[in-house]
Design an enzyme around this catalytic site. Sequence first.
Site, PDB file in Angstrom:
ATOM      1  N   GLU A 127       0.657  -1.206  -0.032  1.00  7.83           N
ATOM      2  CA  GLU A 127       0.048   0.195  -0.399  1.00  7.83           C
ATOM      3  C   GLU A 127       0.854   1.341  -0.036  1.00  7.83           C
ATOM      4  O   GLU A 127       1.795   1.542   0.550  1.00  7.83           O
ATOM      5  CB  GLU A 127      -0.855   0.130   1.251  1.00  7.83           C
ATOM      6  CG  GLU A 127      -1.493  -1.855   1.186  1.00  7.83           C
ATOM      7  CD  GLU A 127      -2.456  -0.872   2.465  1.00  7.83           C
ATOM      8  OE1 GLU A 127      -3.007  -0.155   3.563  1.00  7.83           O
ATOM      9  OE2 GLU A 127      -3.306  -1.719   2.945  1.00  7.83           O
ATOM     10  N   GLN A 279      43.440  -8.363 -19.191  1.00  3.16           N
ATOM     11  CA  GLN A 279      43.592  -8.527 -17.514  1.00  3.16           C
ATOM     12  C   GLN A 279      41.964  -8.176 -16.626  1.00  3.16           C
ATOM     13  O   GLN A 279      41.450  -8.420 -16.412  1.00  3.16           O
ATOM     14  CB  GLN A 279      44.336  -8.479 -16.701  1.00  3.16           C
ATOM     15  CG  GLN A 279      45.020 -10.009 -16.111  1.00  3.16           C
ATOM     16  CD  GLN A 279      45.835  -9.921 -15.442  1.00  3.16           C
ATOM     17  OE1 GLN A 279      46.421  -8.480 -14.835  1.00  3.16           O
ATOM     18  NE2 GLN A 279      46.269 -10.948 -15.288  1.00  3.16           N
ATOM     19  N   GLN A 336      29.673  -0.962 -18.733  1.00  3.16           N
ATOM     20  CA  GLN A 336      31.055  -0.542 -18.616  1.00  3.16           C
ATOM     21  C   GLN A 336      31.543  -1.625 -19.555  1.00  3.16           C
ATOM     22  O   GLN A 336      32.341  -0.656 -20.339  1.00  3.16           O
ATOM     23  CB  GLN A 336      31.618  -1.426 -17.186  1.00  3.16           C
ATOM     24  CG  GLN A 336      32.614  -0.468 -17.261  1.00  3.16           C
ATOM     25  CD  GLN A 336      32.419   1.282 -16.972  1.00  3.16           C
ATOM     26  OE1 GLN A 336      31.644   1.709 -16.100  1.00  3.16           O
ATOM     27  NE2 GLN A 336      33.458   1.990 -16.899  1.00  3.16           N
ATOM     28  N   PHE A 338      30.613  -2.399 -22.373  1.00  2.00           N
ATOM     29  CA  PHE A 338      30.681  -2.531 -24.186  1.00  2.00           C
ATOM     30  C   PHE A 338      30.657  -0.505 -23.757  1.00  2.00           C
ATOM     31  O   PHE A 338      30.549   0.203 -24.562  1.00  2.00           O
ATOM     32  CB  PHE A 338      28.539  -2.172 -24.202  1.00  2.00           C
ATOM     33  CG  PHE A 338      28.398  -3.739 -24.797  1.00  2.00           C
ATOM     34  CD1 PHE A 338      28.347  -4.168 -24.140  1.00  2.00           C
ATOM     35  CD2 PHE A 338      27.780  -2.839 -25.773  1.00  2.00           C
ATOM     36  CE1 PHE A 338      27.386  -5.649 -24.496  1.00  2.00           C
ATOM     37  CE2 PHE A 338      27.403  -4.126 -26.596  1.00  2.00           C
ATOM     38  CZ  PHE A 338      27.160  -5.885 -25.660  1.00  2.00           C
ATOM     39  N   GLY A 339      30.922   0.194 -22.603  1.00  4.54           N
ATOM     40  CA  GLY A 339      31.362   1.349 -22.997  1.00  4.54           C
ATOM     41  C   GLY A 339      30.484   2.130 -23.357  1.00  4.54           C
ATOM     42  O   GLY A 339      29.578   2.473 -22.682  1.00  4.54           O
ATOM     43  N   GLU A 363       9.221  -7.679  -3.706  1.00  3.78           N
ATOM     44  CA  GLU A 363       9.303  -8.479  -3.287  1.00  3.78           C
ATOM     45  C   GLU A 363       9.967  -8.988  -2.299  1.00  3.78           C
ATOM     46  O   GLU A 363      10.980  -9.298  -1.038  1.00  3.78           O
ATOM     47  CB  GLU A 363       8.994  -9.837  -3.737  1.00  3.78           C
ATOM     48  CG  GLU A 363       8.007 -10.355  -4.719  1.00  3.78           C
ATOM     49  CD  GLU A 363       7.903 -11.131  -5.014  1.00  3.78           C
ATOM     50  OE1 GLU A 363       8.686 -11.909  -4.974  1.00  3.78           O
ATOM     51  OE2 GLU A 363       7.277 -11.504  -6.800  1.00  3.78           O
TER      52      GLU A 363
HETATM   53  N1  CAA Z   1       6.736 -17.843   7.705  1.00  3.76           N
HETATM   54  C1  CAA Z   1       6.429 -17.765   8.706  1.00  3.76           C
HETATM   55  N2  CAA Z   1       6.192 -17.604   9.899  1.00  3.76           N
HETATM   56  C2  CAA Z   1       6.956 -15.547   9.620  1.00  3.76           C
HETATM   57  C3  CAA Z   1       7.505 -15.603   8.646  1.00  3.76           C
HETATM   58  C4  CAA Z   1       7.529 -16.415   7.710  1.00  3.76           C
HETATM   59  N3  CAA Z   1       8.870 -16.584   6.560  1.00  3.76           N
HETATM   60  N4  CAA Z   1       8.037 -14.088   8.937  1.00  3.76           N
HETATM   61  C5  CAA Z   1       7.783 -13.864  10.059  1.00  3.76           C
HETATM   62  N5  CAA Z   1       6.762 -14.785  10.727  1.00  3.76           N
HETATM   63  C6  CAA Z   1       5.874 -14.630  11.794  1.00  3.76           C
HETATM   64  C7  CAA Z   1       6.721 -14.247  13.251  1.00  3.76           C
HETATM   65  O1  CAA Z   1       7.175 -15.370  13.179  1.00  3.76           O
HETATM   66  C8  CAA Z   1       6.231 -13.237  13.886  1.00  3.76           C
HETATM   67  O2  CAA Z   1       5.218 -14.566  14.706  1.00  3.76           O
HETATM   68  P1  CAA Z   1       4.696 -13.697  15.938  1.00  3.76           P
HETATM   69  O3  CAA Z   1       3.053 -12.922  15.490  1.00  3.76           O
HETATM   70  O4  CAA Z   1       3.962 -14.833  15.846  1.00  3.76           O
HETATM   71  O5  CAA Z   1       5.648 -14.024  16.773  1.00  3.76           O
HETATM   72  C9  CAA Z   1       5.425 -12.512  12.990  1.00  3.76           C
HETATM   73  O6  CAA Z   1       5.629 -13.608  11.473  1.00  3.76           O
HETATM   74  C10 CAA Z   1       5.790 -11.066  12.807  1.00  3.76           C
HETATM   75  O7  CAA Z   1       7.028 -10.980  12.324  1.00  3.76           O
HETATM   76  P2  CAA Z   1       7.995 -10.421  12.428  1.00  3.76           P
HETATM   77  O8  CAA Z   1       8.118  -9.587  14.004  1.00  3.76           O
HETATM   78  O9  CAA Z   1       9.615 -10.917  11.545  1.00  3.76           O
HETATM   79  O10 CAA Z   1       7.624  -9.353  11.356  1.00  3.76           O
HETATM   80  P3  CAA Z   1       7.806  -7.430  11.267  1.00  3.76           P
HETATM   81  O11 CAA Z   1       6.808  -6.548  11.318  1.00  3.76           O
HETATM   82  O12 CAA Z   1       9.556  -6.942  12.304  1.00  3.76           O
HETATM   83  O13 CAA Z   1       8.622  -7.707   9.289  1.00  3.76           O
HETATM   84  C11 CAA Z   1       9.913  -8.025   7.817  1.00  3.76           C
HETATM   85  C12 CAA Z   1       8.734  -8.578   8.906  1.00  3.76           C
HETATM   86  C13 CAA Z   1      10.284  -9.586   6.947  1.00  3.76           C
HETATM   87  C14 CAA Z   1      10.161  -6.989   8.225  1.00  3.76           C
HETATM   88  C15 CAA Z   1       8.208  -7.957   6.555  1.00  3.76           C
HETATM   89  O14 CAA Z   1       7.235  -6.610   7.021  1.00  3.76           O
HETATM   90  C16 CAA Z   1       8.729  -7.740   5.182  1.00  3.76           C
HETATM   91  O15 CAA Z   1       8.420  -9.113   4.449  1.00  3.76           O
HETATM   92  N6  CAA Z   1       8.443  -6.946   4.086  1.00  3.76           N
HETATM   93  C17 CAA Z   1       8.345  -7.050   3.083  1.00  3.76           C
HETATM   94  C18 CAA Z   1       7.667  -7.152   2.246  1.00  3.76           C
HETATM   95  C19 CAA Z   1       7.274  -7.671   1.113  1.00  3.76           C
HETATM   96  O16 CAA Z   1       8.355  -8.342   0.530  1.00  3.76           O
HETATM   97  N7  CAA Z   1       6.582  -6.488   0.229  1.00  3.76           N
HETATM   98  C20 CAA Z   1       6.499  -7.152  -1.291  1.00  3.76           C
HETATM   99  C21 CAA Z   1       5.056  -7.553  -1.865  1.00  3.76           C
HETATM  100  S1  CAA Z   1       4.951  -8.295  -3.188  1.00  3.76           S
HETATM  101  C22 CAA Z   1       5.448  -7.919  -4.580  1.00  3.76           C
HETATM  102  O17 CAA Z   1       6.601  -7.289  -4.627  1.00  3.76           O
HETATM  103  C23 CAA Z   1       5.226  -8.348  -5.271  1.00  3.76           C
HETATM  104  C24 CAA Z   1       4.288  -7.492  -6.217  1.00  3.76           C
HETATM  105  O18 CAA Z   1       4.012  -7.259  -6.744  1.00  3.76           O
HETATM  106  C25 CAA Z   1       5.577  -6.351  -6.657  1.00  3.76           C
END
Ligand code: CAA
Length: 380
Positions: A127, A279, A336, A338-339, A363
């Site tokens: 979002e 090189q 680089q 290809f300059g 992601e």
């Molecule tokens: N598997 C299972 N559970 C998981 C997990 C995993 N891989 N990762 C975290 N959890 C669980 C944790 O165990 C924790 O559980 P509890 O609440 O029970 O303790 C909970 O989730 C919260 O985990 P964190 O404390 O680690 O969470 P956080 O708020 O610190 O955030 C973060 C973690 C890694 C930063 C996460 O927010 C993240 O991955 N952010 C990036 C988001 C992202 O990748 N977005 C991409 C969108 S998709 C896209 O880009 C595609 C497109 O179409 C363009």
Amino acid sequence: MIGFDLSEEQTALQDMAHKFAANEIRPKAAECDKEGKFPKEIFQKAFDLGLMTGFIPEAYGGLGLGAVEACLIEEELGWGCSGITTSLTCNGLALTPILLAGTEEQKKEFVVPFTREFMFASFCLTEPGAGSDAGGIATTAKKDGDVYLLNGRKCFITNGSYASQYTVFASTDRSKGHKGLSAFIVPRSLPGVSPGKKEDKMGQRASDTADVLFEDVRVPAANLLGKEGDGFKIAMMTLDYARPTVAAMAVGVARAAFELAMQYSKERVQFGMPIAMNQAIHFLLADMAMDIEAARLLTLKGAWLLDQGRRSTKESSFAKAFAADLAMRVTTDAVQIFGGYGYMKDYPVEKLMRDAKLLQIYEGTSQIQRLVIAKEVMMR
Ligand code: CAA
């Protein structure tokens, strides 16, 4: 037991994906990049060949391929064009939450149709105010009898303009932060669902990236995935599956840049000899080859863990961060080599450099991957 040879079936899939990339994707890649064109005819052909349904289990009409096979295919398609590949493989990201957390009925109703008909699904997590901080989602889903009223705006959604189904992460209880997030399957046909602004991107211009708006959408309660509050974990588990495939695509992009740079270095004559005789060029090409191999191995290890049914959070982030950063490095070094010509749109490497940048952002950025890795190595 450890082995690095591919099976006959894996080699055949890899060959098929390579031929598709060489014959269908590459010839159209420059035009799609220039015009920001979404090549539906390529996606239709990919669907007909099974390239869009490989990840779906046979029980639901797919090919039932594993994560390793998905990565082998993705590297070849990424070698063809990462913009086209991002859109071509996006159904995997959008439907994996249903495969991971859906009921039998939900899988039959919301996954099987994607094996019968060529159509797109989108993964709606990001979002305007919740990118890296996926737990900070402001979209709400309020229970009202047997429906949830969905309101919010998602942005940077791959295939957002074209999808006929969205997997949407929304808050069912904002007081609970990430524990209040829930995941819903939202058909585009529901009143109040509308794709919004389409982005004009630096790279990966063939992929569609758009806003998706939800205004008082009445989503049947039966479309909730798992329980209320399961959404954040479903999203994270899905990303564990998706990140190795992005890494594989990055390996494909880097390989394309490496091949072009190596070929050009043998042809370009300066100071009376091909620049490949220097090189300085050897070291650049050697680093490229070494890093590409390392990224591929990290990617396949992450995918292999997933195929064993094991958690791959750390390894998926290893692969995504290493491969995306490598793709940026290799494509920059290719320009680089290809300059001055490399900087011009008449030559293919500047596109690869623009395309690679997005691999470090979507992601989960390269910095977020390091956060995940740090948590995994320090706290588990
Ligand atoms: N598997 C299972 N559970 C998981 C997990 C995993 N891989 N990762 C975290 N959890 C669980 C944790 O165990 C924790 O559980 P509890 O609440 O029970 O303790 C909970 O989730 C919260 O985990 P964190 O404390 O680690 O969470 P956080 O708020 O610190 O955030 C973060 C973690 C890694 C930063 C996460 O927010 C993240 O991955 N952010 C990036 C988001 C992202 O990748 N977005 C991409 C969108 S998709 C896209 O880009 C595609 C497109 O179409 C363009």
